[in-house]
Design a protein around this motif. Structure first.
Motif, PDB file in Angstrom:
ATOM      1  N   GLN A   9       0.828  -1.206   0.000  1.00 19.80           N
ATOM      2  CA  GLN A   9       0.000   0.000   0.000  1.00 19.80           C
ATOM      3  C   GLN A   9       0.860   1.252   0.000  1.00 19.80           C
ATOM      4  O   GLN A   9       0.510   2.266  -0.609  1.00 19.80           O
ATOM      5  CB  GLN A   9      -0.922   0.022   1.228  1.00 19.80           C
ATOM      6  N   THR A  62     -12.062  -1.312   5.673  1.00 20.76           N
ATOM      7  CA  THR A  62     -11.026  -0.880   6.602  1.00 20.76           C
ATOM      8  C   THR A  62     -10.251  -2.069   7.152  1.00 20.76           C
ATOM      9  O   THR A  62      -9.021  -2.025   7.276  1.00 20.76           O
ATOM     10  CB  THR A  62     -11.632  -0.059   7.747  1.00 20.76           C
ATOM     11  N   GLU A  65      -7.835  -3.071   4.593  1.00 21.17           N
ATOM     12  CA  GLU A  65      -6.683  -2.160   4.556  1.00 21.17           C
ATOM     13  C   GLU A  65      -5.675  -2.529   5.647  1.00 21.17           C
ATOM     14  O   GLU A  65      -4.461  -2.442   5.435  1.00 21.17           O
ATOM     15  CB  GLU A  65      -7.121  -0.707   4.747  1.00 21.17           C
ATOM     16  N   GLU A  66      -6.183  -2.958   6.805  1.00 18.52           N
ATOM     17  CA  GLU A  66      -5.279  -3.315   7.899  1.00 18.52           C
ATOM     18  C   GLU A  66      -4.421  -4.542   7.538  1.00 18.52           C
ATOM     19  O   GLU A  66      -3.301  -4.681   8.043  1.00 18.52           O
ATOM     20  CB  GLU A  66      -6.065  -3.575   9.183  1.00 18.52           C
ATOM     21  N   HIS A  69      -1.459  -3.151   6.109  1.00 24.24           N
ATOM     22  CA  HIS A  69      -0.543  -2.599   7.104  1.00 24.24           C
ATOM     23  C   HIS A  69       0.291  -3.707   7.755  1.00 24.24           C
ATOM     24  O   HIS A  69       1.476  -3.509   8.052  1.00 24.24           O
ATOM     25  CB  HIS A  69      -1.319  -1.818   8.160  1.00 24.24           C
ATOM     26  N   ARG A 179      -2.788   7.184   8.912  1.00 29.76           N
ATOM     27  CA  ARG A 179      -3.953   6.320   8.726  1.00 29.76           C
ATOM     28  C   ARG A 179      -4.689   6.091  10.050  1.00 29.76           C
ATOM     29  O   ARG A 179      -5.917   6.013  10.083  1.00 29.76           O
ATOM     30  CB  ARG A 179      -3.516   4.977   8.118  1.00 29.76           C
ATOM     31  N   HIS A 183      -8.629   6.785  10.851  1.00 26.77           N
ATOM     32  CA  HIS A 183      -9.518   5.762  11.399  1.00 26.77           C
ATOM     33  C   HIS A 183     -10.129   6.176  12.731  1.00 26.77           C
ATOM     34  O   HIS A 183     -11.287   5.850  13.016  1.00 26.77           O
ATOM     35  CB  HIS A 183      -8.771   4.427  11.518  1.00 26.77           C
TER      36      HIS A 183
END
Length: 289
Positions: A9, A62, A65-66, A69, A179, A183
Motif C-alpha cells: 500500500q 477498513t 486495509e489493515e 498494514h 492512517r 480511522h
C-alpha cells in the motif's frame, strides 16, 4: 473473497538494517496495540454486522486495509533483519554466555523460527491473542472499542517513530500514523452519525428497568477527602437523560451469607461439611484390617 495485487500500500524501505528495531516492530504487528488486532476486529465486526449495509461495507474495507498494514510491517521486519544471521553468528562466537543469551536485545526466533522473517507475536515473542478482538454485535459499543484500538495503535506508532533514526522507517511510520488519524475520526464519525441518543449503550434496553437511583451518581469509595470531582459529578449527564451527583459510598447490601460447603467438593468439617458415615466406616475398616 479477498484479492491481492502483490504490491504494498505504501513504500517500505530500510536504509540500515537493525535487528533490534525489527523486534520492536513486532509489537505493531502482533501486540495488543497492533495491526493484527484491528484487522481481525474490524473484519469480525463486519462479518457479524446486522443493520445498515454501509457499516458492514465500511468495516470490511477498513479491515482489509489493515491486512495491507500487516504486510508493510512484516516487510519492514524482514528488511531490518537482512544480514543479521551472519552478524549474530560472529557476535556469539566472541561473546560471553550471558551476552550470547541476550544477543543484544534481538529476538532469536526471528532466525530460529521465522528464517529472518516476521512473526504473529508481540515484541516479547508472545503469540497474538484473539481475546483482544472486540466484536460485540452492538454498532455503538464496537465503534468506541475501535476508537480505543486506533488511539493506542497511534500511540505505539509515534513511540516507534521516536525510537528510530532510519529515514525509511520514519517515512513508513509517518504513513501509518496518518492512517490511524483517519480511522480514529472515521469511527467517531459513525458515532456522530448514530446521533445524540446513542447513549447509554445499548439504547434499546428500557430505561425504566434500570435502577434510576444510581444511574447518574458518581460513587466515591475514598474513606477520606477526594479530588475526584469534575464534569462527571455535577450538571446534566452526557446523554442528557439525567443529572450527575456526587455520593459517598454506603454499604446497603449487608454481609454475604453462603450455604455450607457441598459435601461433594470435600471441604473441611469446619466449613460445614457433614462427614459421610459410610465412607468413614470404610476407612476405619481399611485401617483396622
Amino acid at each position: 473473497m479477498f484479492y491481492h495485487d502483490g504490491k504494498l500500500q505504501y513504500n517500505v524501505r530500510v536504509d540500515k538494517p537493525n535487528p533490534q528495531f525489527a523486534k520492536l516492530l513486532q509489537q505493531a504487528i502482533g501486540g495488543i496495540e497492533g495491526e493484527m488486532r484491528v484487522c481481525l476486529q474490524y473484519l469480525f465486526q463486519a462479518w457479524n454486522s446486522r443493520g445498515p449495509k454501509k457499516y458492514r461495507d465500511m468495516l470490511l474495507e477498513t479491515g482489509t486495509e489493515e491486512i495491507a498494514h500487516i504486510e508493510m510491517l512484516a516487510t519492514a521486519v524482514c528488511l531490518n533483519l537482512e544480514g543479521s544471521s551472519s552478524a549474530l553468528k560472529d557476535e556469539m562466537a566472541m561473546s560471553n554466555p550471558m551476552v550470547e543469551a541476550v544477543m543484544g536485545g534481538r529476538d532469536p526466533r526471528h532466525i530460529l523460527s521465522a528464517g529472518l522473517g516476521a512473526m504473529a507475536c508481540d515484541a516479547n515473542g508472545v503469540p497474538f491473542n484473539g481475546s483482544w478482538v472486540v466484536g460485540s454485535g452492538n454498532i455503538a459499543a464496537d465503534m468506541h472499542a475501535n476508537v480505543m484500538a486506533e488511539a493506542t495503535g497511534r500511540v505505539l506508532a509515534t513511540r516507534l517513530y521516536e525510537m528510530t533514526d532510519d529515514a525509511g522507517m520514519k517515512d513508513m511510520l509517518s504513513f501509518l500514523i496518518a492512517r490511524d488519524t483517519m480511522h480514529q475520526n472515521q469511527w467517531m464519525a459513525v458515532l456522530e452519525e448514530l446521533g445524540p441518543d446513542t447513549h447509554p449503550i445499548p439504547n434499546s434496553f428500557p430505561a425504566n428497568l434500570q435502577n434510576e437511583n444510581v444511574a447518574y451518581s458518581f460513587i466515591s469509595t475514598s474513606i477520606g477527602a477526594t479530588t475526584a470531582s469534575g464534569r462527571w459529578t455535577e450538571g446534566t449527564s452526557i446523554d442528557g437523560k439525567g443529572i450527575f451527583t456526587f455520593e459517598k459510598a454506603v454499604p446497603t447490601g449487608g454481609e454475604p451469607m453462603l450455604a455450607p460447603a457441598d459435601k461433594e467438593i470435600h471441604g473441611q468439617i469446619e466449613q460445614g461439611v457433614k462427614p459421610d458415615s459410610d465412607f468413614l466406616d470404610k476407612v476405619k475398616d481399611i485401617i483396622t484390617g
